[in-house]
Design an enzyme around this catalytic site. Structure first.
Site, PDB file in Angstrom:
ATOM      1  N   SER A  97     -34.516 -23.414  14.273  1.00 55.36           N
ATOM      2  CA  SER A  97     -34.723 -23.672  15.699  1.00 55.36           C
ATOM      3  C   SER A  97     -36.097 -24.259  15.982  1.00 55.36           C
ATOM      4  CB  SER A  97     -34.480 -22.424  16.544  1.00 55.36           C
ATOM      5  OG  SER A  97     -34.804 -21.271  15.861  1.00 55.36           O
TER       6      SER A  97
ATOM      7  N   HIS B 124     -28.757 -27.661  15.304  1.00 52.31           N
ATOM      8  CA  HIS B 124     -29.296 -26.456  15.925  1.00 52.31           C
ATOM      9  C   HIS B 124     -28.281 -25.890  16.917  1.00 52.31           C
ATOM     10  CE1 HIS B 124     -32.385 -24.431  18.731  1.00 52.31           C
ATOM     11  NE2 HIS B 124     -31.909 -23.584  17.841  1.00 52.31           N
TER      12      HIS B 124
ATOM     13  N   GLU C  30     -27.917 -29.156  19.303  1.00 54.17           N
ATOM     14  CA  GLU C  30     -28.943 -30.194  19.151  1.00 54.17           C
ATOM     15  C   GLU C  30     -28.767 -30.813  17.766  1.00 54.17           C
ATOM     16  OE1 GLU C  30     -32.943 -29.130  21.647  1.00 54.17           O
ATOM     17  OE2 GLU C  30     -32.452 -27.737  20.044  1.00 54.17           O
TER      18      GLU C  30
ATOM     19  N   ASN D  94     -36.095 -25.517  22.934  1.00 54.53           N
ATOM     20  CA  ASN D  94     -37.042 -24.420  22.716  1.00 54.53           C
ATOM     21  C   ASN D  94     -38.486 -24.848  22.978  1.00 54.53           C
ATOM     22  OD1 ASN D  94     -35.120 -22.548  22.228  1.00 54.53           O
ATOM     23  ND2 ASN D  94     -35.268 -22.587  20.007  1.00 54.53           N
TER      24      ASN D  94
END
Ligand code: 3HC
Length: 699
Positions: free
Chosen positions: A408, A429, A441, A479
């Site tokens: 991540s 991801h 992702e 993130n």
């Protein structure tokens, strides 16, 4: 230009076929074609025409108004007028439907005298998902046919009814197998032979009233600030209390008001963004590699979730664990996920048995991956661990096998460098729980080959994901932005807001869950580990609160330990504010010599959103995200951002970028390092452009 609506006279009946791919939306050309057919039918009454059959070619009956036309001045013939005309036609009108009759499509059918549908038909009024109510008579004719309660349910939730349910409700008169032109024609012939009566829904008596106040109250809670579900109740109430002509007028007024709202604009942006985000011009002519078998390294929550998603999508999965015991635990996790899917009706018992007997293999040896097409590593987030795994994968996987990491935040380039085939390496991801969350992702590293990226997208689509292309950086798109707005919330807490005030302000803004409640759910240890990882590289001006670390040091990690920002009585998922937190916060404020001040809910939202937008503009500016809409879809599908706000970039466009920049500059007076305006934002404001302009330029 040939009309997309064809008129085909067959004796005393005429078939009117709409053929406007992909989904027979009611564009101007379709409305003009329909209008011409209605005029022709009126003339042909003199030559013995008795009935008209309306049907759609291709993928369904009609998917509704043409959403792409919203925003431009409406052009006649208008859909409500056409529906009124159909209803008033002194001929039998039959709607013969297959696959879907949605929105304006169902409204056309409601204006007909009789409705017949294929068993696969779904009938629905999904306008609420676009921030609207039905605007072509649906809110007035549907309740007259099925009653107010059912009409409110369909209009306020947008949920379609299947053919069987519609038959029971009286929305369909008959279900028939075969092609719509065949069953439509034979139904019309039967009606003509019986000399069946015309029966316009508009002539039916108004529906009985329901408890409007209770209906509104229950919807208000579910709508979390979205206005269109409640507007739907207003329109149905008008059907119950006003003559049809006045009710139709009222519906038109509500529709006209809603279409101008930010919520409607945001939801339309989400509709098109969801479909555009996975389309990359660079991949247009690139064929993905074959991918029917998947290897997964690691059977923890994430690995088991990815395996579940792949198995549900019909792929075969080989899962690697460090020991037989761990492999068995992984199997239990997957089985429990599949059992939940079975109970939700997502899979049949037969398929469930088949998967567990044949499609899932567990192993403790890398050699088990010798024949798989793509491997996803879902192991511990540690660069050395990942590099060792990728070196092993490089040794054991066949040439052409794609090697993906589910990291991540770690550097995918560095992971790829542990192999002899960096062109075959990318990041995939997933978001936990991976078999439920929609976002994927697709992280493209420096050397990733185009067909490898294309395979990542193709796999994601097969798993039912919304795929967003992301570049390599700490946290990728989602993130990285999350880390930034969480810091802004930390600053708000240090400066005077309580985590609970923040959660209230942001759930009022539309978030499904307050960020602190969400952190409790995810586990406070995750953020704690991230803070420790980032600590050595921090900028000296970075303000990072430590009160929550104190709580973690005491072994409190949120829901899983029963205590975090909130206290969770045994077995409960909803907590009450933890008073210890306020003590820790006050101690830290005192230590830092901060005099707390008050923040209104609006100020909290403004800072939260401005932090998100500013970082998102940096993410777009440096190419980590391809377009602003890629950021919006990431936040909508991975982070619970309210769909009716469209995503942070749409929110910023709707606020006006100059206003957003002004706010950021105001906050920068307190903390110039954190609030440094994104160069892209400054540039767009200087040029008088918007994020939407960038979306259009990159289309
Ligand atoms: N208007 C314009 N374009 C539409 C459309 C519509 N109503 N519905 C679908 N499309 C387009 C999509 O944008 C997509 O275009 P693309 O290929 O260029 O990306 C293409 O049609 C195919 O759509 P999907 O990829 O979504 O195909 P699916 O097979 O997965 O789904 C569908 C088909 C169920 C019809 C789905 O597209 C859908 O739900 N459409 C929206 C239906 C809707 O909201 N109707 C109400 C419209 S508002 C209205 O009718 C107002 C009225 O009351 C006055």
């Amino acid at each position: 230009m040939q009309s997309p609506v064809a008129y085909d006279r067959q004796g005393d009946i005429a078939l009117v076929r709409i053929d406007s791919p992909p989904v027979n939306a009611l564009s101007l050309a379709v409305r003009q074609g329909l209008s011409a057919c209605l005029n022709r039918a009126m003339q042909e009454r003199e030559t013995g025409l008795r009935a008209l059959v309306l049907l759609g070619a291709g993928r369904g009956f009609i998917a509704g108004a043409d959403i792409a036309e919203f925003g431009a001045p409406p052009q006649p013939p208008h859909l409500p007028d056409l529906c009124d005309e159909i209803e008033a036609l002194p001929l039998l009108v039959v709607a013969a439907m297959h696959c879907m009759a949605l929105g304006g499509g169902l409204e056309v059918a409601l204006a007909a005298d009789y409705r017949i549908g294929h068993p696969d038909l779904k009938l629905g009024l999904p306008e609420v998902h676009l921030g609207l109510i039905p605007g072509a008579g649906g809110t007035q004719r549907l309740p007259r046919l099925v009653g107010a309660e059912q009409a409110v349910h369909m209009i306020a939730t947008g949920r379609p009814a299947g053919a069987e349910a519609a038959l029971k409700l009286g929305l369909l008169d008959r279900i028939a197998e075969g092609a719509p032109d065949a069953f439509g024609l034979s139904f019309a012939q039967e009606l003509v032979a019986q000399d069946a009566a015309l029966r316009p829904a508009g002539a039916l008596p108004p529906p009985d009233p329901i408890d409007w106040a209770a209906t509104r109250e229950s919807l208000r809670q579910k709508a979390r600030g979205q206005i269109s579900p409640l507007a739907g109740v207003d329109a149905v109430e008008a059907a119950a209390t006003l003559p049809i002509a006045d009710g139709l007028k009222k519906e038109g007024e509500i529709f006209a008001e809603l279409i101008e709202t930010d919520q409607c604009k945001a939801l339309i942006h989400a509709f098109f963004g969801e479909r555009a985000v996975g389309q990359l011009p660079a991949l247009k002519d690139v064929s993905p590699r074959p991918c029917t078998s998947l290897g997964i390294v690691g059977g923890g929550t994430m690995g088991a979730g990815i395996a579940t998603a792949a198995l549900l999508a019909g792929l075969s999965v080989t899962l690697l664990e460090a020991s037989t015991d761990k492999a068995e635990t992984a199997r239990d996790r997957i089985e429990s996920n599949l059992r939940a899917a079975l109970s939700r009706g997502k899979l049949t018992q037969g398929r469930f048995d088949e998967i567990l007997q044949g499609a899932l293999t567990l192993s403790t040896q890398y050699d088990a991956f010798a024949e798989v097409d793509l491997v996803i590593e879902a192991a511990f987030e540690d660069m050395e661990v990942k590099r060792a795994i990728f070196a092993e994968l490089d040794r054991s996987c066949k040439p052409g096998c794609i090697l993906a990491t589910n990291t991540s935040y770690l550097d995918v380039n560095e992971i790829a460098a542990a192999t002899s085939r960096p062109a075959d390496v990318l990041g995939l991801h997933f978001f936990s729980p991976a078999h439920i969350m929609k976002l994927l992702e697709v992280v493209v590293a420096d050397a990733t080959a185009l067909d490898v990226t294309a395979t990542g997208f193709a796999l994601g689509r097969k798993l039912g994901k919304i795929c967003v292309r992301a570049g390599v950086c700490d946290g990728f798109i989602g993130n990285r932005i999350l880390a930034h707005y969480r810091d802004a919330l930390g600053h708000l807490v240090l400066d005077g807001a309580s985590p609970f005030d923040i959660d209230t302000a942001l759930t009022d803004f539309g978030l499904a869950m307050g960020p602190h409640a969400a952190a409790d759910l995810a586990g406070l240890d995750i953020g704690w580990a991230t803070r420790k990882r980032k600590a050595p590289h921090r900028h000296p001006q970075e303000r990072i609160p430590t009160y929550i670390d104190r709580l973690c040091e005491q072994g409190h990690f949120g829901q899983k330990t029963g205590k975090g920002y909130y206290i969770y009585p045994a077995g409960q998922r909803r907590g009450t504010p933890n008073p210890d937190i306020m003590q820790l916060i006050e101690a830290e404020r005192a230590e830092r010599q901060i005099t707390p001040r008050d923040f209104t809910g609006q100020e909290i939202v403004q800072r939260y959103m401005c932090a998100m937008v500013n970082e998102a503009a940096k993410v777009v500016g440096d190419g980590t995200a391809r377009r602003p809409l890629d950021v919006d879809m990431t936040l909508l599908f991975g982070y619970g951002f309210p769909r009716y706000r469209g995503g942070p970039m749409k929110w910023a466009d709707l606020q006006g970028l100059p206003r957003v920049l002004e706010e950021i500059e105001r906050f920068a007076k307190e903390d110039a390092w954190f609030w440094e305006p994104a160069p892209l934002l400054t540039q767009l404001v200087a040029e008088g452009r918007t994020f939407e302009d960038l979306n259009k330029a990159a289309a």
